[in-house]
Design a protein around this motif. Structure first.
Motif, PDB file in Angstrom:
ATOM      1  N   UNK A   1      11.912   8.012  -5.829  1.00 29.30           N
ATOM      2  CA  UNK A   1      13.144   8.577  -6.381  1.00 29.30           C
ATOM      3  C   UNK A   1      14.264   7.546  -6.380  1.00 29.30           C
ATOM      4  N   UNK A   2      14.388   6.805  -5.290  1.00 30.94           N
ATOM      5  CA  UNK A   2      15.488   5.851  -5.173  1.00 30.94           C
ATOM      6  C   UNK A   2      15.126   4.508  -5.795  1.00 30.94           C
TER       7      UNK A   2
ATOM      8  N   UNK B   1      20.350   2.435 -22.740  1.00 32.49           N
ATOM      9  CA  UNK B   1      20.530   2.969 -21.399  1.00 32.49           C
ATOM     10  C   UNK B   1      19.827   4.318 -21.240  1.00 32.49           C
ATOM     11  N   UNK B   2      19.859   5.135 -22.294  1.00 26.33           N
ATOM     12  CA  UNK B   2      19.204   6.447 -22.224  1.00 26.33           C
ATOM     13  C   UNK B   2      17.698   6.314 -22.036  1.00 26.33           C
ATOM     14  N   UNK B   3      17.106   5.305 -22.664  1.00 20.34           N
ATOM     15  CA  UNK B   3      15.672   5.093 -22.507  1.00 20.34           C
ATOM     16  C   UNK B   3      15.338   4.599 -21.106  1.00 20.34           C
ATOM     17  N   UNK B   4      16.225   3.799 -20.504  1.00 16.66           N
ATOM     18  CA  UNK B   4      16.019   3.362 -19.125  1.00 16.66           C
ATOM     19  C   UNK B   4      16.028   4.558 -18.175  1.00 16.66           C
ATOM     20  N   UNK B   5      16.965   5.484 -18.400  1.00 17.72           N
ATOM     21  CA  UNK B   5      17.015   6.695 -17.576  1.00 17.72           C
ATOM     22  C   UNK B   5      15.763   7.538 -17.766  1.00 17.72           C
ATOM     23  N   UNK B   6      15.324   7.664 -19.026  1.00 16.71           N
ATOM     24  CA  UNK B   6      14.116   8.436 -19.311  1.00 16.71           C
ATOM     25  C   UNK B   6      12.885   7.815 -18.650  1.00 16.71           C
ATOM     26  N   UNK B   7      12.763   6.496 -18.720  1.00 10.20           N
ATOM     27  CA  UNK B   7      11.616   5.821 -18.102  1.00 10.20           C
ATOM     28  C   UNK B   7      11.630   6.001 -16.592  1.00 10.20           C
ATOM     29  N   UNK B   8      12.807   5.931 -15.983  1.00 13.28           N
ATOM     30  CA  UNK B   8      12.902   6.150 -14.545  1.00 13.28           C
ATOM     31  C   UNK B   8      12.493   7.566 -14.157  1.00 13.28           C
ATOM     32  N   UNK B   9      12.916   8.547 -14.948  1.00 15.42           N
ATOM     33  CA  UNK B   9      12.541   9.936 -14.670  1.00 15.42           C
ATOM     34  C   UNK B   9      11.044  10.155 -14.839  1.00 15.42           C
ATOM     35  N   UNK B  10      10.467   9.547 -15.884  1.00 15.06           N
ATOM     36  CA  UNK B  10       9.032   9.693 -16.098  1.00 15.06           C
ATOM     37  C   UNK B  10       8.234   9.016 -14.979  1.00 15.06           C
ATOM     38  N   UNK B  11       8.720   7.864 -14.519  1.00 17.80           N
ATOM     39  CA  UNK B  11       8.039   7.187 -13.423  1.00 17.80           C
ATOM     40  C   UNK B  11       8.058   8.010 -12.149  1.00 17.80           C
ATOM     41  N   UNK B  12       9.203   8.643 -11.865  1.00 18.82           N
ATOM     42  CA  UNK B  12       9.280   9.472 -10.669  1.00 18.82           C
ATOM     43  C   UNK B  12       8.386  10.712 -10.812  1.00 18.82           C
ATOM     44  N   UNK B  13       8.321  11.274 -12.013  1.00 19.96           N
ATOM     45  CA  UNK B  13       7.446  12.426 -12.246  1.00 19.96           C
ATOM     46  C   UNK B  13       5.983  12.041 -12.050  1.00 19.96           C
ATOM     47  N   UNK B  14       5.628  10.829 -12.489  1.00 17.95           N
ATOM     48  CA  UNK B  14       4.255  10.361 -12.278  1.00 17.95           C
ATOM     49  C   UNK B  14       3.965  10.200 -10.798  1.00 17.95           C
TER      50      UNK B  14
ATOM     51  N   UNK C   1      16.380   5.543  -9.601  1.00 16.43           N
ATOM     52  CA  UNK C   1      17.787   5.137  -9.563  1.00 16.43           C
ATOM     53  C   UNK C   1      17.970   3.677  -9.928  1.00 16.43           C
ATOM     54  N   UNK C   2      17.022   2.828  -9.570  1.00 18.36           N
ATOM     55  CA  UNK C   2      17.164   1.410  -9.900  1.00 18.36           C
ATOM     56  C   UNK C   2      17.001   1.177 -11.403  1.00 18.36           C
ATOM     57  N   UNK C   3      16.109   1.925 -12.041  1.00 19.44           N
ATOM     58  CA  UNK C   3      15.984   1.830 -13.499  1.00 19.44           C
ATOM     59  C   UNK C   3      17.294   2.240 -14.173  1.00 19.44           C
ATOM     60  N   UNK C   4      17.903   3.314 -13.679  1.00 16.91           N
ATOM     61  CA  UNK C   4      19.185   3.744 -14.229  1.00 16.91           C
ATOM     62  C   UNK C   4      20.277   2.702 -13.983  1.00 16.91           C
ATOM     63  N   UNK C   5      20.266   2.102 -12.795  1.00 18.55           N
ATOM     64  CA  UNK C   5      21.306   1.133 -12.455  1.00 18.55           C
ATOM     65  C   UNK C   5      21.241  -0.094 -13.360  1.00 18.55           C
ATOM     66  N   UNK C   6      20.057  -0.674 -13.519  1.00 20.57           N
ATOM     67  CA  UNK C   6      19.945  -1.866 -14.350  1.00 20.57           C
ATOM     68  C   UNK C   6      20.134  -1.534 -15.829  1.00 20.57           C
TER      69      UNK C   6
END
Length: 271
Positions: free
Chosen positions: A91-92, A185-198, A96-101
């Motif tokens: 999660x972190x 930036x929206x795609x970075x957030x989406x990728x981070x969410x998908x990674x956490x879901x995986x 969150x790091x994907x969203x941050x960068x």
């Protein structure tokens, strides 16, 4: 003959070497730069990330409580507790790091780091280390609560001292690379969410009850090796060779993912 005062000459920058460019300061070394970036990121993110860390811990504990009525003990219980503990790291360190960068790239924050005389690896490793550090309390708390909830032995919870940094390195590098390579930036957030879901679906749910195709996908997710290492440590007689092998895979993937993230940082900063 008029004489120009020395003060005026110094102020104007004129002199015998006026045509020569001033030498640049030497580039900072990796370790001091890494320490400086790590401390700066840790101080900056401390207030903003602590509430999110509480959410991550509460989420993992809630998943274990929900699965307590379905899973009673044995290998499935060890998988649930281990997966929930590593989910805090995902999660972190990943989300969150994907969203941050992604935000840093979209807002022009990379230009600030590009002006600093620090190696690109120091920026990536410093930010990744700072975010991964926030996962330690939540991961330990989740593992302890899960052990009490499923009545698992806690004698080998010291394995978390290796699981957290190695899983954190692998997931942080992946999260940073996703944030830096995403075009928006929206795609970075989406990728981070998908990674956490995986990480949630493939890490928390017992592997023995999944289809074979899902098992192949599980092998591609770096956090599952940290989950397996922690799960084996809950066994009455842990196979330490298997534990070390899983941790070795985490370490190798961590080096690879952080290398890719460093390359992505150079690529994004050069644009």
């Amino acid at each position: 003959m008029s004489v120009v005062p020395a003060r005026a000459v110094a102020a104007s920058g004129a002199g015998p070497d006026d045509g020569a460019a001033a030498p640049l300061a030497p580039r900072a070394r990796l370790l001091p730069s890494l320490g400086a970036v790590y401390r700066a990121q840790l101080s900056r993110a401390r207030v903003a990330r602590i509430p999110l860390l509480f959410v991550a811990t509460f989420q993992s504990v809630g998943i274990m409580v929900l699965l307590r009525g379905v899973v009673s003990g044995g290998d499935p219980a060890r998988s649930v507790v281990s997966g929930s503990a590593v989910l805090v790291v995902a999660f972190v360190a990943l989300n969150l790091l994907a969203q941050y960068f992604g935000q840093l790239r979209a807002g022009g924050g990379l230009d600030h780091y590009a002006t600093l005389p620090v190696p690109p690896a120091a920026v990536v490793l410093g930010a990744a280390g700072a975010y991964a550090s926030f996962t330690v309390p939540g991961t330990v708390a989740t593992a302890v609560v899960g052990s009490l909830l499923f009545q698992l032995p806690m004698a080998h919870l010291w394995v978390l001292a290796a699981v957290v940094p190695l899983s954190g390195a692998a997931l942080s590098g992946l999260g940073a690379a996703l944030g830096l390579l995403a075009p928006r930036q929206e795609l970075a957030t989406l990728c981070g969410q998908l990674g956490m879901s995986a990480a949630l679906l493939l890490g928390v749910l017992p592997a023995g009850r999944m289809p074979e195709a899902i098992g192949w996908a599980r092998d591609l997710l770096p956090s599952t090796y940290g989950v397996e290492a922690l799960a084996h440590s809950f066994a009455p007689r842990p196979d330490w060779f298997v534990v070390c092998a899983d941790l070795g895979v985490c370490a190798a993937v961590g080096v690879l993912s952080l290398t890719v993230a460093t390359w992505a940082y150079r690529r994004a900063a050069a644009r």
